[in-house]
Enzyme design. Structure first.
Site, PDB file in Angstrom:
ATOM      1  N   CYS A 178      70.467  73.771  48.341  1.00 41.27           N
ATOM      2  CA  CYS A 178      69.401  73.496  49.293  1.00 41.27           C
ATOM      3  C   CYS A 178      68.066  73.898  48.690  1.00 41.27           C
ATOM      4  O   CYS A 178      67.979  74.384  47.561  1.00 41.27           O
ATOM      5  CB  CYS A 178      69.638  74.254  50.599  1.00 41.27           C
ATOM      6  SG  CYS A 178      69.574  76.069  50.389  1.00 41.27           S
TER       7      CYS A 178
ATOM      8  N   CYS B 112      67.814  77.419  47.535  1.00 43.14           N
ATOM      9  CA  CYS B 112      68.339  77.642  46.182  1.00 43.14           C
ATOM     10  C   CYS B 112      67.276  77.312  45.143  1.00 43.14           C
ATOM     11  O   CYS B 112      67.095  78.040  44.161  1.00 43.14           O
ATOM     12  CB  CYS B 112      69.579  76.792  45.943  1.00 43.14           C
ATOM     13  SG  CYS B 112      70.948  77.109  47.077  1.00 43.14           S
TER      14      CYS B 112
ATOM     15  N   ASP C 248      39.842  47.168  31.913  1.00 44.83           N
ATOM     16  CA  ASP C 248      39.258  46.877  30.610  1.00 44.83           C
ATOM     17  C   ASP C 248      39.441  45.389  30.339  1.00 44.83           C
ATOM     18  O   ASP C 248      40.375  44.769  30.852  1.00 44.83           O
ATOM     19  CB  ASP C 248      39.962  47.714  29.535  1.00 44.83           C
ATOM     20  CG  ASP C 248      39.503  47.344  28.136  1.00 44.83           C
ATOM     21  OD1 ASP C 248      38.297  47.420  27.874  1.00 44.83           O
ATOM     22  OD2 ASP C 248      40.368  46.957  27.329  1.00 44.83           O
TER      23      ASP C 248
ATOM     24  N   ASP D 224      44.359  49.578  27.521  1.00 44.09           N
ATOM     25  CA  ASP D 224      45.438  49.488  26.537  1.00 44.09           C
ATOM     26  C   ASP D 224      45.090  50.063  25.179  1.00 44.09           C
ATOM     27  O   ASP D 224      45.970  50.233  24.341  1.00 44.09           O
ATOM     28  CB  ASP D 224      45.843  48.017  26.345  1.00 44.09           C
ATOM     29  CG  ASP D 224      44.789  47.234  25.575  1.00 44.09           C
ATOM     30  OD1 ASP D 224      43.589  47.424  25.863  1.00 44.09           O
ATOM     31  OD2 ASP D 224      45.172  46.446  24.701  1.00 44.09           O
TER      32      ASP D 224
ATOM     33  N   ASP E  93      40.202  53.290  25.208  1.00 46.55           N
ATOM     34  CA  ASP E  93      40.370  53.399  26.658  1.00 46.55           C
ATOM     35  C   ASP E  93      40.927  54.755  27.077  1.00 46.55           C
ATOM     36  O   ASP E  93      40.898  55.084  28.269  1.00 46.55           O
ATOM     37  CB  ASP E  93      41.309  52.307  27.174  1.00 46.55           C
ATOM     38  CG  ASP E  93      40.747  50.913  26.961  1.00 46.55           C
ATOM     39  OD1 ASP E  93      39.516  50.761  27.024  1.00 46.55           O
ATOM     40  OD2 ASP E  93      41.544  49.984  26.720  1.00 46.55           O
TER      41      ASP E  93
END
Length: 845
Positions: free
Chosen positions: A28, A31, A506, A716, A720
């Protein structure tokens, strides 16, 4: 799993290390909190994050701490506290052996739990038969005897419930009570109270030995169902792990056959006969591997011999196989369908694409959403609070409540008579909640009723639902995303996605395909030394061979396609996003050649004539990027380069706008070029940020944030990366640079902008499921605990038995897991209802 035991952190400090531990025995949220607290208390541990569903802990070590020492100490401490654990070994053979041992341990635990469940259900059936025989008036020797039922209860506690009760008491002894503690205390209290009533009948107490039997049976049934649901939730992630090939076919190269055109075509390798099967972890970069049709690609590599169709659906979710030829890259875990190929290893171990995906998915499951912090805080003190509430319940009813409402003793007696002499159906809840009947009964004693209410409070509380609320949703959602090429780095990302109101794209390589081509070559008129277009292209390609920018690649490739030989060049100097300069051999002498934008030429004292600006503006209005060229500080011409839009760019951006998001285009191109591209995408002029230098992209994102916008950035390239890091949520395309992918919060494996829409939908759906789970978990406990404490007993005569409370507790945990499993249905639904048309917008002429 490919996560190594000790790895360097990706943070700024290179000395920070992390450990990965596999832990068993957690039931749980209590724990989880207990394990995190134990780990965080150890010297040298900076932080610890534990996942209940995957049973994995990630420990961040403090700088200058020896991780090897912690790797020896931490498992011992957790094992002593009742949570057997082990550190994952950093080398692959030991890692696989360790995971195999762990899998065997978990399988043995599951078998033991099923065996205990069978015994518990058997005891419950016998107990039920005894009560039914009394109800219908059939005397079955021994079954109606209280001593016999005491034996059944003792057997339930000692056989199927032994581990549960023992773990609960041990956790209490170590100062970290868990759900097992509450269940164990409730079952033992019910048994001991009934035992006292059996030994001393003069007290007039009722024996309810059936309650421990029902409690153990329902708890084990609920846990078994919950475990199956959790395994189903982890099935997607396990299938991702199963993609990891174990064996590779290593071959050797005898030599190379001559090629007719060595400039454009590589020499064909000759493979030595025979192949050796070796474990994948033994492969090294540069070695050669053969993959036959129908086999999985064992490692990341580049095809050097052969041609085939590759099924990449297991990594990208794309169902259409991809044709791969010499020079193309393939990834580990993909399926070779049609032809035999030979590839050269480019990445090994945890550097392969599959390994990085698995690591991203697993990291996502251990990074908690801020919304979970409240649940974790509550869970840390939950069992203490429940035990305190149980104690207050007893004190209130024994000393005050029964003096204010003495008639409830009769209600309790009627309920007890009803539940002791009627069959406890598989779903005993209606009987437990029904109004008191008119059956003849004897009133309960104040002590006995107070104890029953106390036991019900202990048993009905469910910290497990709190612990499962976030990790199950993240496990299902992140694994489902990985199946469809969407990688989400963690729950904290989901919180930020929900607040986004602006998405910035971009241009080059993001909304465009990243495969630009030279469409225009304009030679400056009235030059003292006139040049042809071929000469300009030849010189430009000779300069651009020193850089890897997409525009440079377009110029070099165009020159090669026209059969132009590159000239000798040296002293390359490049400024990202601006231009390149080099010394080129022209007619036997060295000349300085520049290529770049107008500002780059101006910085090098090159004055552009009015014709240059006019011609550049004409080409730029067609949506093409301008590259100016100068020789010895004289402008000699320009190149117009066009990069086609991605097929789904227009529809994807329009869909985002229809959903209320502000969409913007960010580029270093001229404003005329950016406006033409924006027009093709359906964006207004005020949605374009143009002529931005690479180092200024992050400033542009920061400026939007300063205006109060919550910004997501899609990019990409290397340039960037700062903007992706600055944005509230960075989204990178997988085909981009590794730096961009490592910086981003979301990674799109299929390189489709439509996946930006899908990723946002999935993120919101995961977060919505987490919220539903937490509302249910908190709401269940907020409502059920007062009911169990007898709030409705005086007015509505509602008294929950411990057995019914245990059933409700188990049902609560199962409900959370099942709700998380519904994510797959929701994801499929939004995928069908929100398709992105694969149209092909074109740039204006």
């Amino acid at each position: 799993m490919l996560t190594s035991a000790i790895v360097s952190s990706t943070s700024a400090s290179p000395t920070v290390q992390t450990l990965t531990l596999d832990i068993t025995g957690m039931k749980c949220a209590g724990c989880v909190k207990a394990v995190e607290r134990k780990l965080a208390q150890q010297p040298g541990v900076q932080s610890a994050c534990v996942n209940l569903v995957t049973e994995v802990a990630t420990v961040t070590c403090e700088p200058e701490t020896d991780p090897e020492g912690l790797a020896q100490v931490l498992p011992q401490i957790l094992t002593q506290s009742g949570f057997p654990s082990q550190v994952r070994q950093s080398n692959s053979p030991s890692l696989q052996a360790g995971l195999a041992d762990l899998a065997n341990l978990r399988q043995a635990q599951a078998q033991r739990q099923r065996r205990d469940l069978i015994v518990a259900i058997g005891l419950l059936l016998v107990s039920t038969i005894g009560h039914v025989s009394q109800t219908i008036g059939i005397a079955i020797p021994g079954l109606g005897n209280d001593g016999f039922h005491a034996g059944l209860a003792a057997a339930a506690l000692l056989v199927p419930g032994r581990a549960l009760v023992w773990d609960g008491l041990k956790s209490l002894w170590h100062g970290a009570p868990t759900m097992n503690t509450l269940i164990g205390l409730g079952a033992l209290t019910a048994f001991l109270t009934s035992l006292v009533a059996l030994i001393n009948p003069t007290l007039g107490w009722e024996c309810f030995f059936d309650e421990p039997v029902m409690l153990i049976g329902f708890i084990l049934l609920g846990r078994t169902l919950e475990q199956q649901a959790r395994h189903r939730a982890a099935a997607s992630f396990q299938s991702l792990l199963a993609l990891q090939p174990r064996i590779a076919r290593l071959v050797k190269v005898q030599g190379f056959s001559p090629s007719q055109d060595q400039r454009d075509q590589p020499q064909t390798p000759t493979i030595a006969p025979g192949a050796i099967e070796v474990p994948v972890e033994h492969l090294r970069v540069g070695e050669w591997v053969q993959v036959l049709p129908g086999e999985q690609v064992p490692i990341d590599g580049e095809i050097l011999l052969g041609e085939s169709t590759i099924d990449e659906s297991m990594l990208t979710g794309e169902s259409v196989p991809v044709v791969k030829r010499i020079g193309d890259s393939v990834s580990a875990g993909t399926l070779n369908q049609s032809g035999a190929i030979v590839l050269q290893v480019t990445h090994t171990g945890e550097n392969t694409t599959l390994a990085r995906i698995i690591q991203l998915v697993e990291t996502a499951q251990t990074r908690k959403a801020p919304i979970q912090q409240l649940a974790d805080t509550v869970a840390g003190y939950f069992t203490y609070g429940v035990m305190a509430l149980a104690g207050l319940t007893f004190l209130f009813w024994f000393f005050l409540g029964l003096h204010w409402w003495p008639e409830v003793l009769n209600y309790g007696g009627q309920m007890s008579h009803q539940m002791s002499h009627q069959m406890p159906h598989p779903l005993p809840l209606p009987e437990a909640l029904a109004p008191a009947s008119t059956l003849p009964s004897h009133p309960l004693s104040p002590l006995l009723l107070s104890l029953k209410l106390t036991i019900a409070v202990l048993v009905i509380a469910c910290p497990c639902a709190l612990g499962l609320a976030t990790p199950t949703a993240l496990l299902v959602g992140s694994s489902l995303g990985a199946e469809n090429g969407l990688l989400i780095r963690g729950g904290d990302v989901l919180e930020r996605v929900r607040t986004l109101d602006t998405i910035v794209f971009d241009k080059t390589g993001t909304v465009t395909q990243g495969q630009p081509t030279v469409t225009d070559i304009i030679v400056a008129p009235q030059l003292a030394q006139p040049y042809t277009t071929d000469q300009l292209l030849q010189m430009a390609a000779s300069v651009e061979q020193g850089t890897t920018h997409p525009l440079a690649t377009a110029i070099v490739q165009t020159a090669k396609n026209q059969g132009l030989d590159l000239l000798s060049a040296s002293e390359f100097r490049t400024q990202a996003g601006a231009g390149v300069i080099a010394q080129v051999d022209l007619a036997g002498r060295r000349s300085c050649v520049l290529l770049g934008n107008a500002d780059w030429l101006n910085q090098h004292q090159v004055t552009l004539p009015p014709d240059a600006h006019a011609q550049a503006a004409t080409v730029a209005h067609q949506g093409k990027t301008i590259v100016h060229m100068a020789i010895e500080q004289q402008w000699v011409g320009l190149f117009g380069i066009q990069d086609p839009l991605r097929p789904d760019a227009q529809d994807s951006l329009q869909t985002l706008q229809r959903e209320g998001l502000r969409v913007m285009l960010l580029t270093g191109d001229r404003r005329e070029t950016a406006q033409a591209v924006a027009q093709a995408l359906g964006l207004a002029s005020d949605q374009v940020i143009a002529e931005v230098k690479p180092e200024e992209k992050s400033h542009a994102i920061a400026a939007l944030q300063a205006q109060g916008y919550r910004v997501g950035m899609v990019g990409d390239g290397i340039n960037d990366a700062p903007a992706l890091a600055q944005a509230d949520v960075g989204i990178a395309l997988q085909s981009g640079t590794e730096v961009a992918a490592e910086t981003a919060s979301l990674v799109l494996m299929r390189d489709r902008l439509s996946d930006v829409v899908l990723a946002l939908h999935l993120s919101r759906q995961i977060l919505g499921t987490i919220r539903q789970n937490l509302v249910w978990a908190f709401g269940y406990n907020a409502v059920s605990i007062p009911i169990a404490a007898g709030v409705f007993l005086p007015q509505f005569r509602i008294l929950l038995s411990p057995g019914s409370a245990g059933f409700l507790m188990a049902l609560s945990s199962i409900s959370v897991v099942l709700n998380s499993l519904l994510l797959r249905w929701h994801f499929n639904r939004i995928s069908i209802e929100s398709p992105i048309r694969q149209s092909k917008p074109s740039l204006p002429n």
